[in-house]
Design a protein around this motif. Structure first.
Motif, PDB file in Angstrom:
ATOM      1  N   SER A  54      30.587  36.226  49.399  1.00 48.57           N
ATOM      2  CA  SER A  54      31.631  37.248  49.256  1.00 48.57           C
ATOM      3  C   SER A  54      32.668  36.771  48.261  1.00 48.57           C
ATOM      4  O   SER A  54      33.340  35.765  48.489  1.00 48.57           O
ATOM      5  N   THR A  56      35.421  40.840  52.974  1.00 48.73           N
ATOM      6  CA  THR A  56      34.623  42.038  53.240  1.00 48.73           C
ATOM      7  C   THR A  56      34.319  42.139  54.737  1.00 48.73           C
ATOM      8  O   THR A  56      33.749  41.216  55.335  1.00 48.73           O
ATOM      9  N   GLU A  90      28.286  52.403  39.203  1.00 46.70           N
ATOM     10  CA  GLU A  90      29.662  52.341  39.695  1.00 46.70           C
ATOM     11  C   GLU A  90      30.707  52.576  38.619  1.00 46.70           C
ATOM     12  O   GLU A  90      31.758  53.140  38.911  1.00 46.70           O
TER      13      GLU A  90
HETATM   14  O1  M6R Z   1      34.226  40.658  47.898  1.00 41.57           O
HETATM   15  P1  M6R Z   1      32.750  40.812  48.141  1.00 41.57           P
HETATM   16  O2  M6R Z   1      31.927  39.979  47.232  1.00 41.57           O
HETATM   17  O3  M6R Z   1      32.383  40.612  49.583  1.00 41.57           O
HETATM   18  O4  M6R Z   1      32.438  42.319  47.800  1.00 41.57           O
HETATM   19  C1  M6R Z   1      31.155  42.836  47.983  1.00 41.57           C
HETATM   20  C2  M6R Z   1      31.006  44.180  47.319  1.00 41.57           C
HETATM   21  O5  M6R Z   1      31.941  45.086  47.832  1.00 41.57           O
HETATM   22  C3  M6R Z   1      31.176  44.100  45.799  1.00 41.57           C
HETATM   23  O6  M6R Z   1      30.289  43.198  45.229  1.00 41.57           O
HETATM   24  C4  M6R Z   1      30.968  45.494  45.172  1.00 41.57           C
HETATM   25  O7  M6R Z   1      29.646  45.891  45.316  1.00 41.57           O
HETATM   26  C5  M6R Z   1      31.395  45.495  43.718  1.00 41.57           C
HETATM   27  N1  M6R Z   1      32.091  46.706  43.419  1.00 41.57           N
HETATM   28  C6  M6R Z   1      30.258  45.404  42.773  1.00 41.57           C
HETATM   29  O8  M6R Z   1      30.624  45.488  41.446  1.00 41.57           O
END
Ligand code: M6R
Length: 608
Positions: free
Chosen positions: A347, A352, A488
């Motif tokens: 993460s 998250t 995205e």
């Molecule tokens: O902070 P995290 O790495 O846990 O976040 C995970 C996803 O929310 C994050 O990778 C999301 O998919 C991004 N917007 C991708 O570009």
């Protein structure tokens, strides 16, 4: 999601709050607002839309005062609107609150407060908080916030001010991030460090259920039992420029260009020729590694895609079975976990909600957890047994790029570390892989040089409604990430398919002019991939191929091709993702999209 800030000091709070919120806008941009105390009364200004709208309103009607709180929202409960914007206040306007998180029992609390005569204006869960504090207020704001927090279920980081105690901010966090900034005669609260970095590098990292009282004399931390806590000051070593655009159009483009350095920094002092892989924050022993019978890699979004690469490399190099799971699925599928299971959570933010919940699920079954995260002091880093920090530096753009690259590096490091401990690779094989890995920053830099070719390809294809990504093995893992990036930030529908899976359905989507991006970096699968490409070109697809230098034969099959500097195919994802990130970026720019703040998204998803 949502960003909160608070300021108490001698300067005009309004300017500082707006500046802080501008650094947190990546967390949400549905509305923004501030509440500032002046002459013992609270003045609130808030409105729907980007922070710029609020800034404009404040220009027209400035709010004076040197103490205040601010908020930038990612809407969950209640549509983006002026009335649903934070701060929320009690009916008398004597208490104002900013909140990041979700109060899960808000319906119950709302009914209870309504029965006590409280009236609600908004549809938000947050509005119960100022009313609850009002209900418990008996001349001591900290006490009232503590009593209110004891009634609240869910996640929250809140900042509270009251005109009854006009020289104080009270704050608390549970399952949502918050730091306290310690300046000279001025103090701050914020959801993230960049919001305070222009004023101080000294911060307190708060733990769950810790309460903070900020006055002009300093900051005091308390447990939920009102016992005072001593906390070590954490000194931030990266500078404010790291969270600025530094001459680039957008954060995303800047962060794409920072990747060679981020890769290098993440390997520094861990991957060295002639020395074993050394991981300071990983205490797992050789015997514990030998005992592992299964690894779960659990993450969301881009971090999940890094996990898919992790599965390939750990299985290949360390010969331990790995399952990769999307965190929101893992936690509800009653997974088989015991003390021989190892979980790796990935993460960027470390906050998250689903990833954190999966970590807790694993720990409750005695499994050991390694966290791969970019944020020091984040929730996953605190709750995991071992931590491997990625040294990407602050990632501000919502679309993850450099964090992904460093997560890949973390996967290789863990795989090599396990292989080293299990003896699944010889000394010579380990040295050879390290040698190749250490060349990746330079090769990543070369990949950035393809910018113009990709920009041209993007300008020819940005108007398509659907774009497909194809790959096999590790290329499929990268195809998934390329596809997510494109959808995205450019809002183009896009899917990634495993090359061999095409004929089982997806090929029905291919028609004349369909754009396909085909990755063919895996030597052992190259011919098979070429066959898959032929299958789509025969049906009219226009294909951009990605292959290593020396594989120019792909040109016979594709419409155009990009060549990557050769490396061991195991490391190909580190290089092949770069053209895909640039492609998404240039398509989004051509379409006029806000690259750093894509619609409906927030950087860190701290709610389920
Ligand atoms: O902070 P995290 O790495 O846990 O976040 C995970 C996803 O929310 C994050 O990778 C999301 O998919 C991004 N917007 C991708 O570009």
């Amino acid at each position: 999601m949502c960003g909160i800030v608070g300021y108490i000091g001698k300067k005009q709070a309004s300017d500082i709050l707006i500046e802080g919120l501008s650094k947190l806008e990546y967390r949400g941009y549905d509305s923004a607002g501030v509440a500032i105390i002046d002459n013992d009364s609270i003045n609130v200004m808030k409105c729907k839309g980007r922070l710029a709208n609020l800034e404009q309103k404040l220009k027209e009607a400035p709010l004076k005062g040197s103490l205040g709180i601010g908020h930038t929202r990612w809407a969950t409960h209640g549509e983006p609107s002026d009335v649903n914007s934070h701060p929320h206040s009690n009916e008398k306007g004597t208490i104002s609150v900013v909140h990041n998180g979700i109060i899960e029992n808000y319906i119950h609390l709302r009914e209870w407060l309504t029965s006590k005569g409280y009236n609600f204006k908004s549809e938000t869960d947050t509005e119960v908080i100022p009313h609850l504090i009002d209900y418990f207020y008996n001349g001591d704001l900290l006490d009232a916030v503590m009593k209110a927090a004891a009634k609240m279920e869910g996640s929250y980081a809140i900042g509270v001010i009251s005109s009854n105690e006009p020289d104080k901010i009270v704050a608390v966090r549970k399952d949502s991030p918050m730091i306290v900034g310690l300046g000279k005669d001025e103090y701050f609260i914020a959801s993230d460090i960049p919001a305070v970095l222009n004023h101080t590098r000294d911060v307190y990292l708060l733990n769950d259920k810790e309460f903070v009282v900020l006055t002009r004399d300093g900051v005091k931390l308390f447990t939920e039992d009102k016992e005072q806590i001593e906390r070590e000051v954490y000194h931030v070593t990266w500078n404010a420029d790291a969270a600025e655009k530094g001459g680039y159009e957008d954060f995303m483009l800047k962060e794409i260009h920072e990747q060679p350095k981020a890769i290098k920094d993440t390997m520094t002092s861990r991957v060295m020729m002639g020395k074993p892989i050394t991981l300071d924050d990983i205490k797992i022993t050789k015997q514990q590694i030998e005992n592992i019978n299964k690894i779960y890699i659990v993450a969301c979004g881009t971090a999940y895609h890094a996990g898919v690469v992790g599965k390939y490399v750990i299985e290949r190099l360390a010969r331990i079975p790995v399952e990769v799971d999307i965190a929101s699925e893992f936690r509800y599928r009653n997974p088989i976990i015991d003390e021989k299971t190892l979980m790796i959570v990935i993460s960027q933010s470390g906050e998250t909600a689903d990833t954190l919940a999966a970590l807790r699920e694993a720990k409750s079954h005695e499994a050991r957890v390694i966290a791969v995260t970019n944020v020091i002091g984040s929730s996953v880093s605190r709750e995991a047994d071992d931590v491997l920090y990625t040294w990407a530096g602050p990632e501000i753009a919502v679309a993850s790029t450099k964090a992904y690259e460093t997560q890949l590096i973390a996967m290789y490091i863990i795989a090599l570390f396990f292989a080293q401990n299990k003896g699944t690779l010889s000394e010579a094989e380990l040295e050879e892989l390290k040698k190749e890995m250490l060349k990746l920053p330079e090769k990543a830099q070369k990949c950035l040089n393809h910018k113009e070719v990709i920009q041209r390809f993007a300008s020819k294809n940005y108007m398509h409604k659907d774009i497909f990504f194809l790959g096999r093995g590790l290329d499929y893992a990268v195809a998934m990430e390329g596809s997510l990036k494109l959808k995205e930030i450019s809002y183009i529908h896009s899917e990634a398919y495993a090359g061999g899976e095409l004929k089982h359905g997806p090929i029905a989507l291919i028609e004349k002019g369909t754009v396909v991006i085909a990755l063919a970096t895996q030597d052992d699968l190259f011919e098979k991939m070429v066959s898959n490409v032929k299958e789509v070109t025969t049906r009219g697809a226009r294909v951009l191929g990605l292959a290593f230098e020396g594989k120019e034969s792909i040109e016979k099959t594709v419409d155009s091709a990009i060549y990557l500097p050769r490396t061991n195919p195991l490391f190909a994802p580190v290089l092949s993702v770069i053209p895909l990130q640039l492609f998404s970026y240039y398509v989004a720019v051509q379409k006029g999209c806000d690259v750093d703040k894509p619609r409906n998204l927030a950087k860190s998803v701290t709610v389920e």
